[in-house]
Design an enzyme around this catalytic site. Structure first.
Site, PDB file in Angstrom:
ATOM      1  N   TYR A  97      -4.824  13.569 -18.512  1.00  0.00           N
ATOM      2  CA  TYR A  97      -5.926  14.203 -19.098  1.00  0.00           C
ATOM      3  C   TYR A  97      -7.319  13.246 -19.342  1.00  0.00           C
ATOM      4  CZ  TYR A  97      -8.884  15.272 -23.382  1.00  0.00           C
ATOM      5  OH  TYR A  97      -9.873  15.627 -24.080  1.00  0.00           O
ATOM      6  N   LYS A 145     -11.083  13.394 -17.772  1.00  0.00           N
ATOM      7  CA  LYS A 145     -12.306  13.731 -18.380  1.00  0.00           C
ATOM      8  C   LYS A 145     -13.254  12.530 -18.220  1.00  0.00           C
ATOM      9  CE  LYS A 145     -13.315  16.044 -21.516  1.00  0.00           C
ATOM     10  NZ  LYS A 145     -13.860  17.418 -21.506  1.00  0.00           N
ATOM     11  N   THR A 151     -14.287  13.022 -24.894  1.00  0.00           N
ATOM     12  CA  THR A 151     -13.318  12.590 -25.893  1.00  0.00           C
ATOM     13  C   THR A 151     -13.336  11.050 -25.955  1.00  0.00           C
ATOM     14  OG1 THR A 151     -11.165  12.229 -26.022  1.00  0.00           O
ATOM     15  CG2 THR A 151     -11.756  12.576 -23.801  1.00  0.00           C
ATOM     16  N   ASP A 152     -12.903  10.452 -26.936  1.00  0.00           N
ATOM     17  CA  ASP A 152     -12.713   8.850 -27.200  1.00  0.00           C
ATOM     18  C   ASP A 152     -11.581   8.267 -26.322  1.00  0.00           C
ATOM     19  OD1 ASP A 152     -10.744  10.091 -28.326  1.00  0.00           O
ATOM     20  OD2 ASP A 152     -11.049   8.981 -30.500  1.00  0.00           O
ATOM     21  N   GLU A 153     -10.639   9.359 -25.840  1.00  0.00           N
ATOM     22  CA  GLU A 153      -9.557   8.983 -25.124  1.00  0.00           C
ATOM     23  C   GLU A 153     -10.047   8.340 -23.796  1.00  0.00           C
ATOM     24  OE1 GLU A 153      -6.237  11.376 -24.915  1.00  0.00           O
ATOM     25  OE2 GLU A 153      -6.332  12.170 -26.539  1.00  0.00           O
TER      26      GLU A 153
END
Ligand code: NAD
Ligand code: DAU
Length: 354
Positions: free
Chosen positions: A158, A162, A132-134
């Site tokens: 989260y 990741k 993810t970009d997060e």
């Protein structure tokens, strides 16, 4: 054949459906069927000899080892994860277990399988990790979009989990030579999206005449990508990506949450007019913000376009229209996912926010 984990979830299911629509290469699906996993997403494959579904945990290295030995896939594509930021704030433990420990066990099982392959097969194997970009944290207005070399600054349990999984994948390549690829994608939307996330939640709430809960001032920005474009990008990275490389995937579609909600309301007013409520936007309700809420994400997707020739096919306007129409056409799917457990989550997440 390929092994796809997390295949009963939103993106994994879209990926398997699109894969089998385009190829005859069989798929073994592995999914734990958590609250987010839904076999109904794969109903259209019932009886299809090219698809085998196995219920199980990526953290069960014994099971994964058996599947690898039995089916001898040429690629493992890892979608399996706990994926909802709000849930990670309420209870991070499942995120640590699946996203970190689970990915570790999966990597170990794949490493053992890969080590035992003959030389020719060894160079052909791929482990593609979907991320993810997060992991890159939050941008301020005017900051350049996230490139692949942006430093990791995850802000939620989260995104931290990741980020840890991305680091493990990287380390297995660097240390053991495992043939890995990693993709970091922006916010997806489209069919089969579980209605705890912004876009499907707003659609199903508006249809039910329920409040549309906008966190904080609604000016947080996300970069939205139609899920089928994400699936196409993954297929492209799988075929052409350079080993050990990271590819950012995005839609060049930065939008504030409030704009998204207004767009959904306008589409529902057009496609499913309700004479009792001509404007769905009257349901918009500002609620307490998400703790630690990232303000802005934006993906610089030039590397995947330049090196592999992928770019999104769908505009936001066409993608969101298709998405709203899909929810209108699939009301039974919506009814079925709104089980008791779903209602309990909605109660827990929104009760204290008003
Ligand atoms: P999702 O929550 O809809 O689906 C996750 C799936 O993984 C579910 O079917 C669930 O049952 C399964 N699963 C969970 N724990 C498991 C375990 N231990 N073993 C096997 N299966 C397990 O998530 P999604 O939105 O489809 O996201 C898929 C992947 O893509 C995730 O890794 C996520 O981090 C990543 N991602 C998502 C987005 C997005 O916008 N949704 C964007 C970028 C990256
Ligand atoms: O950026 C990629 C990520 O996008 C993925 O890695 C995650 O798995 C995926 O869930 C998604 O994370 P977000 O937190 O951005 O998605 P979500 O749909 O939960 O929220 C989108 C934005 O909308 C966010 O700014 C929070 C806001 N929001 C969300 C909900 C559920 C609201 O304003 N109200 C809501 O009720």
């Amino acid at each position: 054949m390929i092994l796809v984990t997390g295949s009963a979830g939103f993106i994994g299911a879209n990926f398997v459906l699109d894969w089998l629509a385009e190829h005859d290469e069989p798929v073994v699906s592995l999914d734990k069927l958590t609250y987010a996993g839904n076999l109904e997403n794969l109903t259209s494959l019932n009886g299809d000899p090219r698809h085998l579904f196995v219920r199980g945990d990526i953290g069960d290295a014994g099971l994964v080892g058996e599947l690898l030995a039995q089916h001898r896939p040429r690629a493992v594509i890892n979608f399996a994860a706990e994926s909802h930021v709000d849930r990670s704030i309420r209870g991070p433990e499942d995120f640590i277990q699946t996203n970190i420990v689970g990915t570790f066990h999966l990597l170990e099982a794949v490493r053992a399988y890969w080590s035992g392959l003959a030389d020719g097969e060894k160079t052909g194997l791929r482990f593609l990790h979907v991320s993810t970009d997060e992991v890159y944290g939050s941008l301020a207005k005017g900051d350049p979009a996230f490139s692949e070399t942006h430093r990791y600054e995850p802000n939620s349990p989260y995104s931290a989990s990741k980020a840890a999984s991305d680091h493990l994948v990287r380390a297995y390549h660097h240390t053991y030579g495992l043939p890995v690829l990693t993709t970091n994608c922006s916010n997806n939307y489209g069919p089969y999206h579980f209605p705890e996330k912004l876009i499907p939640l707003m659609i199903v709430n508006a249809l039910a005449g329920k409040p549309l809960p906008v966190y904080g001032d609604g000016q947080q920005i996300r970069d939205w990508l139609y899920v089928k474009d994400h699936c196409a990008a993954i297929r492209c990275v799988l075929e052409k990506g350079r080993l050990g490389e990271v590819y950012n995937i995005g839609g060049w579609n930065e939008k504030a949450n409030l704009e998204i909600v207004h767009t959904i309301c306008a589409l529902l007013d057009e496609l499913a007019p309700n004479p009792l409520r001509p404007q769905s936007s009257v349901l918009i309700t500002y609620v307490q913000d998400r703790p630690g809420h990232d303000r802005r994400y934006a993906i610089d997707a030039r590397k995947i376009e330049r090196e592999l020739g992928w770019k999104p096919a769908e505009t936001f306007e066409s993608g969101i229209r298709k998405t709203v129409q899909w929810y209108l056409d699939n009301r039974e799917w919506v009814r079925n996912v709104q089980s008791g457990a779903y209602r309990q989550w909605v109660e827990k997440n929104y009760a204290g926010r008003a």
